[in-house]
Motif scaffolding. Sequence first.
Motif, PDB file in Angstrom:
ATOM      1  N   LYS A 183     -20.447 -53.210  24.815  1.00 17.76           N
ATOM      2  CA  LYS A 183     -20.565 -54.525  24.168  1.00 17.76           C
ATOM      3  C   LYS A 183     -21.786 -54.566  23.250  1.00 17.76           C
ATOM      4  CE  LYS A 183     -21.120 -59.429  25.111  1.00 17.76           C
ATOM      5  NZ  LYS A 183     -21.375 -60.446  26.142  1.00 17.76           N
ATOM      6  N   GLY A 184     -22.906 -53.995  23.702  1.00 20.85           N
ATOM      7  CA  GLY A 184     -24.123 -54.000  22.895  1.00 20.85           C
ATOM      8  C   GLY A 184     -23.936 -53.303  21.553  1.00 20.85           C
ATOM      9  N   ILE A 185     -23.234 -52.184  21.569  1.00 19.07           N
ATOM     10  CA  ILE A 185     -22.965 -51.461  20.318  1.00 19.07           C
ATOM     11  C   ILE A 185     -22.067 -52.302  19.411  1.00 19.07           C
ATOM     12  CG2 ILE A 185     -21.768 -49.459  19.337  1.00 19.07           C
ATOM     13  CD1 ILE A 185     -22.758 -47.883  21.846  1.00 19.07           C
ATOM     14  N   ALA A 186     -21.007 -52.866  19.974  1.00 21.82           N
ATOM     15  CA  ALA A 186     -20.076 -53.684  19.185  1.00 21.82           C
ATOM     16  C   ALA A 186     -20.768 -54.907  18.595  1.00 21.82           C
ATOM     17  CB  ALA A 186     -18.893 -54.097  20.054  1.00 21.82           C
ATOM     18  N   VAL A 187     -21.575 -55.588  19.402  1.00 20.20           N
ATOM     19  CA  VAL A 187     -22.281 -56.783  18.925  1.00 20.20           C
ATOM     20  C   VAL A 187     -23.237 -56.424  17.787  1.00 20.20           C
ATOM     21  CG1 VAL A 187     -24.018 -58.509  19.582  1.00 20.20           C
ATOM     22  CG2 VAL A 187     -22.020 -58.133  21.033  1.00 20.20           C
ATOM     23  N   ALA A 188     -23.975 -55.330  17.942  1.00 26.95           N
ATOM     24  CA  ALA A 188     -24.910 -54.913  16.893  1.00 26.95           C
ATOM     25  C   ALA A 188     -24.176 -54.651  15.581  1.00 26.95           C
ATOM     26  CB  ALA A 188     -25.667 -53.662  17.326  1.00 26.95           C
ATOM     27  N   LEU A 189     -23.025 -54.025  15.662  1.00 29.13           N
ATOM     28  CA  LEU A 189     -22.270 -53.710  14.451  1.00 29.13           C
ATOM     29  C   LEU A 189     -21.590 -54.943  13.865  1.00 29.13           C
ATOM     30  CD1 LEU A 189     -20.904 -50.336  15.737  1.00 29.13           C
ATOM     31  CD2 LEU A 189     -22.544 -50.640  13.883  1.00 29.13           C
ATOM     32  N   LEU A 190     -21.076 -55.827  14.717  1.00 31.70           N
ATOM     33  CA  LEU A 190     -20.447 -57.057  14.232  1.00 31.70           C
ATOM     34  C   LEU A 190     -21.470 -57.983  13.586  1.00 31.70           C
ATOM     35  CD1 LEU A 190     -17.898 -57.838  17.065  1.00 31.70           C
ATOM     36  CD2 LEU A 190     -17.400 -57.139  14.728  1.00 31.70           C
ATOM     37  N   ARG A 191     -22.642 -58.088  14.198  1.00 32.52           N
ATOM     38  CA  ARG A 191     -23.712 -58.920  13.648  1.00 32.52           C
ATOM     39  C   ARG A 191     -24.042 -58.451  12.238  1.00 32.52           C
ATOM     40  NH1 ARG A 191     -28.292 -57.377  16.230  1.00 32.52           N
ATOM     41  NH2 ARG A 191     -27.289 -57.893  18.186  1.00 32.52           N
ATOM     42  N   GLU A 192     -24.091 -57.158  12.080  1.00 32.20           N
ATOM     43  CA  GLU A 192     -24.402 -56.575  10.777  1.00 32.20           C
ATOM     44  C   GLU A 192     -23.338 -56.965   9.750  1.00 32.20           C
ATOM     45  OE1 GLU A 192     -24.418 -52.114   9.018  1.00 32.20           O
ATOM     46  OE2 GLU A 192     -25.602 -52.454  10.817  1.00 32.20           O
ATOM     47  N   GLN A 193     -22.081 -56.910  10.142  1.00 28.57           N
ATOM     48  CA  GLN A 193     -20.995 -57.243   9.220  1.00 28.57           C
ATOM     49  C   GLN A 193     -21.034 -58.714   8.833  1.00 28.57           C
ATOM     50  OE1 GLN A 193     -20.274 -53.896   8.308  1.00 28.57           O
ATOM     51  NE2 GLN A 193     -18.677 -55.194   7.560  1.00 28.57           N
ATOM     52  N   GLU A 194     -21.324 -59.582   9.805  1.00 26.26           N
ATOM     53  CA  GLU A 194     -21.384 -61.014   9.528  1.00 26.26           C
ATOM     54  C   GLU A 194     -22.535 -61.346   8.585  1.00 26.26           C
ATOM     55  OE1 GLU A 194     -21.698 -62.855  13.343  1.00 26.26           O
ATOM     56  OE2 GLU A 194     -19.603 -62.442  13.857  1.00 26.26           O
ATOM     57  N   ASP A 195     -23.651 -60.666   8.750  1.00 23.48           N
ATOM     58  CA  ASP A 195     -24.835 -60.951   7.948  1.00 23.48           C
ATOM     59  C   ASP A 195     -24.887 -60.144   6.652  1.00 23.48           C
ATOM     60  OD1 ASP A 195     -25.572 -62.599  10.008  1.00 23.48           O
ATOM     61  OD2 ASP A 195     -26.975 -61.170  10.901  1.00 23.48           O
ATOM     62  N   PHE A 196     -23.900 -59.278   6.442  1.00 21.75           N
ATOM     63  CA  PHE A 196     -23.857 -58.403   5.271  1.00 21.75           C
ATOM     64  C   PHE A 196     -25.167 -57.652   5.081  1.00 21.75           C
ATOM     65  CE2 PHE A 196     -20.878 -61.870   4.431  1.00 21.75           C
ATOM     66  CZ  PHE A 196     -19.710 -61.144   4.276  1.00 21.75           C
ATOM     67  N   GLU A 197     -25.689 -57.140   6.187  1.00 21.91           N
ATOM     68  CA  GLU A 197     -26.955 -56.424   6.153  1.00 21.91           C
ATOM     69  C   GLU A 197     -26.798 -55.061   5.499  1.00 21.91           C
ATOM     70  OE1 GLU A 197     -29.048 -56.120   9.857  1.00 21.91           O
ATOM     71  OE2 GLU A 197     -28.246 -58.036  10.523  1.00 21.91           O
ATOM     72  N   GLU A 198     -27.590 -54.835   4.459  1.00 22.37           N
ATOM     73  CA  GLU A 198     -27.572 -53.526   3.821  1.00 22.37           C
ATOM     74  C   GLU A 198     -28.536 -52.566   4.507  1.00 22.37           C
ATOM     75  OE1 GLU A 198     -27.973 -53.739  -0.393  1.00 22.37           O
ATOM     76  OE2 GLU A 198     -26.442 -55.274  -0.569  1.00 22.37           O
ATOM     77  N   ASP A 199     -29.459 -53.111   5.279  1.00 19.42           N
ATOM     78  CA  ASP A 199     -30.414 -52.269   5.993  1.00 19.42           C
ATOM     79  C   ASP A 199     -30.257 -52.475   7.500  1.00 19.42           C
ATOM     80  OD1 ASP A 199     -31.398 -54.850   6.068  1.00 19.42           O
ATOM     81  OD2 ASP A 199     -33.484 -54.238   5.891  1.00 19.42           O
ATOM     82  N   GLY A 200     -29.051 -52.766   7.925  1.00 24.86           N
ATOM     83  CA  GLY A 200     -28.771 -53.025   9.336  1.00 24.86           C
ATOM     84  C   GLY A 200     -28.650 -51.749  10.155  1.00 24.86           C
ATOM     85  N   PHE A 201     -28.172 -51.907  11.357  1.00 21.24           N
ATOM     86  CA  PHE A 201     -28.050 -50.832  12.339  1.00 21.24           C
ATOM     87  C   PHE A 201     -27.277 -49.633  11.789  1.00 21.24           C
ATOM     88  CE2 PHE A 201     -25.810 -49.473  16.432  1.00 21.24           C
ATOM     89  CZ  PHE A 201     -26.870 -48.705  16.877  1.00 21.24           C
ATOM     90  N   LYS A 202     -26.104 -49.882  11.239  1.00 21.43           N
ATOM     91  CA  LYS A 202     -25.262 -48.795  10.721  1.00 21.43           C
ATOM     92  C   LYS A 202     -25.969 -48.046   9.580  1.00 21.43           C
ATOM     93  CE  LYS A 202     -20.803 -48.068   8.498  1.00 21.43           C
ATOM     94  NZ  LYS A 202     -19.589 -48.729   7.995  1.00 21.43           N
ATOM     95  N   ALA A 203     -26.512 -48.778   8.638  1.00 20.96           N
ATOM     96  CA  ALA A 203     -27.196 -48.148   7.500  1.00 20.96           C
ATOM     97  C   ALA A 203     -28.400 -47.335   7.966  1.00 20.96           C
ATOM     98  CB  ALA A 203     -27.630 -49.212   6.493  1.00 20.96           C
TER      99      ALA A 203
END
Length: 182
Positions: A141-161
């Motif tokens: 869940k923690g991994i999914a939430v971190a990635l979903l949060r990034e998508q919602e916020d359109f983070e260019e420097d988020g977890f995935k990046a």
Amino acid sequence: MNRYIKEANVDLCFDPFAGMPIPEEERGLEPWELTPRQRQRRKDVVLEALVKLLEPSGRISNPRKCLIDLRNRENKATTALGLGIAVPHVRTQQAKDFVLGVAIAPEPGLWFDAVDEEPVRIFFPMVAPSYNDKFYRKIEKGIAVALLREQEDFEEDGFKARLLAAETAGEVIRLVSETVDT
């Protein structure tokens, strides 16, 4: 989190097909042009490499049986979430304790039957003992939430990046530890 992921469980240039000859009939074909059997063979190569990535942890008692369990889990439903992310996971008797890995594939990524049909760049393989459901679900869940949060916020420097930009296994472990609340 550092207890469950070690530098040996991180691969920053994950290429399970390196050095493998591509069968003549598959050369130049896109994944969707392959037969179901050929696609499954490719997915099996990726799963086998992910189990090998987790082996150095010493927490898998029988890697061959763990691979079979992971394949069976993957055959029920793909663990490729889309957006270039896959979380291949299984609870198995072959796991002595929870173990997590991170594998980052070079661009364009690897075919892994993702729900959005896009190649996968980041793999989070996890195995846990059958009885360790609570912690396993929490990490998933923690991994999914971190990635979903990034998508919602359109983070260019988020977890995935930041994972894709990581230059060392230690940096990846730090990012996962900071982002996935345990």
